[in-house]
Scaffold this active site. Structure first.
Site, PDB file in Angstrom:
ATOM      1  N   HIS A 178       3.227 -33.511  24.706  1.00 33.57           N
ATOM      2  CA  HIS A 178       4.447 -33.307  23.950  1.00 33.57           C
ATOM      3  C   HIS A 178       4.130 -33.579  22.541  1.00 33.57           C
ATOM      4  O   HIS A 178       5.160 -33.756  21.921  1.00 33.57           O
ATOM      5  CB  HIS A 178       5.760 -33.609  24.558  1.00 33.57           C
ATOM      6  CG  HIS A 178       5.886 -33.514  26.003  1.00 33.57           C
ATOM      7  ND1 HIS A 178       6.497 -32.499  26.563  1.00 33.57           N
ATOM      8  CD2 HIS A 178       5.490 -34.370  27.242  1.00 33.57           C
ATOM      9  CE1 HIS A 178       6.418 -32.625  28.032  1.00 33.57           C
ATOM     10  NE2 HIS A 178       5.862 -33.819  28.319  1.00 33.57           N
ATOM     11  N   SER A 237      -7.095 -27.813  -2.657  1.00 33.33           N
ATOM     12  CA  SER A 237      -5.984 -27.514  -3.077  1.00 33.33           C
ATOM     13  C   SER A 237      -6.164 -27.339  -4.725  1.00 33.33           C
ATOM     14  O   SER A 237      -6.802 -28.091  -5.500  1.00 33.33           O
ATOM     15  CB  SER A 237      -4.784 -28.402  -2.802  1.00 33.33           C
ATOM     16  OG  SER A 237      -3.481 -27.871  -3.722  1.00 33.33           O
TER      17      SER A 237
END
Length: 419
Positions: free
Chosen positions: A153, A283
């Site tokens: 999960h 970036s």
């Protein structure tokens, strides 16, 4: 108009390998058409039809030199791509012109060529998938004993190892290898059949000799490199064949999406990252960023590969009786794009698996951070062994959890000092 002034598919202009781009090129397609006409002429000659050595030799000498401009002009007049290429081939083979496409229907060249391209496409993909499995196997073996925090999960769970986690990926890729091999081996040739899948036109040519018609089908099938032809077809081979081929590619796309998503999640944790080139820019604004752009590309293209499966499913479902032409335009897109996309993500995944970077110290830190909580399972089992009730023990462990929180911060501080 130059090539930069019109749309170009990025699958070819930006990503695909040369061999896969060529496999679905016009040159490969139309030279294959000509080879199929040559196979047909050779087999008809061998079985006694009035086809001469000179006609076959003339066709063979012009198998590669296609006048694409003439073919385009012919198609603009005839509105029929196969007949446009029959006329173009006949123009440079005047002696053979009377026997080109003798007894055949358009799908003799169209569908048989598609089956050849699918077969050759699988032959390009299978070694690439094998290389990915090999690289990832080496990675799994190298890190088989490195403990890491498991997640269910996407919440911290119990320990596994970096190598064991890679084996989850490997098992899925091995299933994809089995599926692609099976799809490739199951492909057959459409063979020499007429407009509705019967062989009436060839029976007429051979004056009702069924054995010669069957020999013709077998001979051409073998010349094209296939062991078997489909026993039953309409005008086309069953479009369920396309479903079989593309469904396995889409399934492989799901595998690769899962693998690359896992790597992206681990990159966020700074535990594992894909290779990052020396001069690569993560970036334009944030110099410290190391974005997992290869994995992101794989996920992006894998979604496209999965989505393409809808095309053959719908196409097969709406083919009326012996065939309708509403399959054609769709298949010109969905078949090549599926193989091109699969080719791209396999090549990219190979690059990723060859350069995966693991950060054991970060992994160790995350384990230490969760150790107090992972210990609760062992505490529960010890309490039950001592005669306690498991459900009560579990409840008590939950009550203890808030008391352990301060130790997480202390563990972090100690780990930073050790580093």
């Amino acid at each position: 108009m130059d090539e930069f002034s019109k749309y170009r598919s990025p699958l070819v202009s930006r990503y695909a390998s040369k061999e896969m781009a060529y496999n679905f090129s016009d040159r490969k397609k139309f030279t294959t058409w000509r080879k199929l006409w040559i196979y047909l002429a050779k087999a008809e000659k061998a079985l006694g039809l009035l086809v001469t050595d000179a006609q076959v030799t003339e066709m063979e000498s012009h198998a590669e030199d296609i006048d694409f401009a003439m073919a385009v002009e012919e198609e603009s007049k005839l509105r029929h791509d196969v007949m446009a290429h029959v006329h173009t081939f006949a123009h440079c083979c005047p002696t053979a012109a009377p026997i080109i496409h003798l007894g055949a229907t358009s799908c003799y060249v169209g569908d048989n060529t598609d089956l050849i391209l699918l077969r050759d496409g699988f032959d390009i993909l299978l070694p690439k998938l094998a290389r990915v499995i090999d690289r990832l196997s080496n990675f799994a073996e190298k890190y088989a004993g490195l403990p890491t925090l498991g997640f269910t999960h996407y919440q911290p769970a119990q320990l596994t190892t970096v190598g064991k986690r890679a084996c989850l990926w490997l098992q899925d890729l091995a299933m994809d290898m089995r599926n692609l091999q099976r799809a490739r081996e199951d492909l057959r040739f459409r063979g020499v059949k007429g407009t509705t899948g019967t062989q009436a036109s060839f029976l007429q040519l051979f004056q009702g000799d069924h054995d010669k018609v069957e020999d013709l089908d077998r001979m051409v099938t073998e010349m094209a490199g296939f062991k078997k032809a489909y026993m039953v077809t309409g005008q086309t081979y069953s479009r369920k064949v396309d479903i079989d081929s593309l469904s396995h590619l889409a399934s492989m796309g799901a595998t690769i999406h899962k693998i690359c998503t896992d790597i992206r999640l681990l990159a966020n944790l700074k535990e594992i990252e894909e290779p990052f080139e020396k001069e690569q820019i993560g970036s334009s604004a944030m110099a410290y960023k190391r974005n997992p752009m290869r994995c992101e590309r794989c996920c992006s293209l894998a979604r496209h590969l999965i989505a393409l499966l809808a095309d053959p499913l719908q196409t097969a479902s709406v083919q009326w009786l012996e065939r309708t032409l509403d399959d054609s335009a769709n298949r010109r897109i969905s078949l090549p794009e599926s193989f091109l996309t699969a080719d791209i993500i396999l090549s990219t995944l190979q690059n990723i698996t060859e350069g995966l970077v693991v950060y054991p110290k970060v992994i160790e830190r995350h384990i230490r951070h969760e150790l107090p909580f992972m210990a609760t399972e062992n505490i529960i089992m010890a309490m039950v062994k001592a005669g306690g009730n498991r459900q009560v023990a579990r409840f008590l462990s939950e009550e203890v959890r808030p008391l352990l929180e301060p130790y997480k911060a202390e563990i972090d501080v100690k780990f930073e000092l050790e580093l």
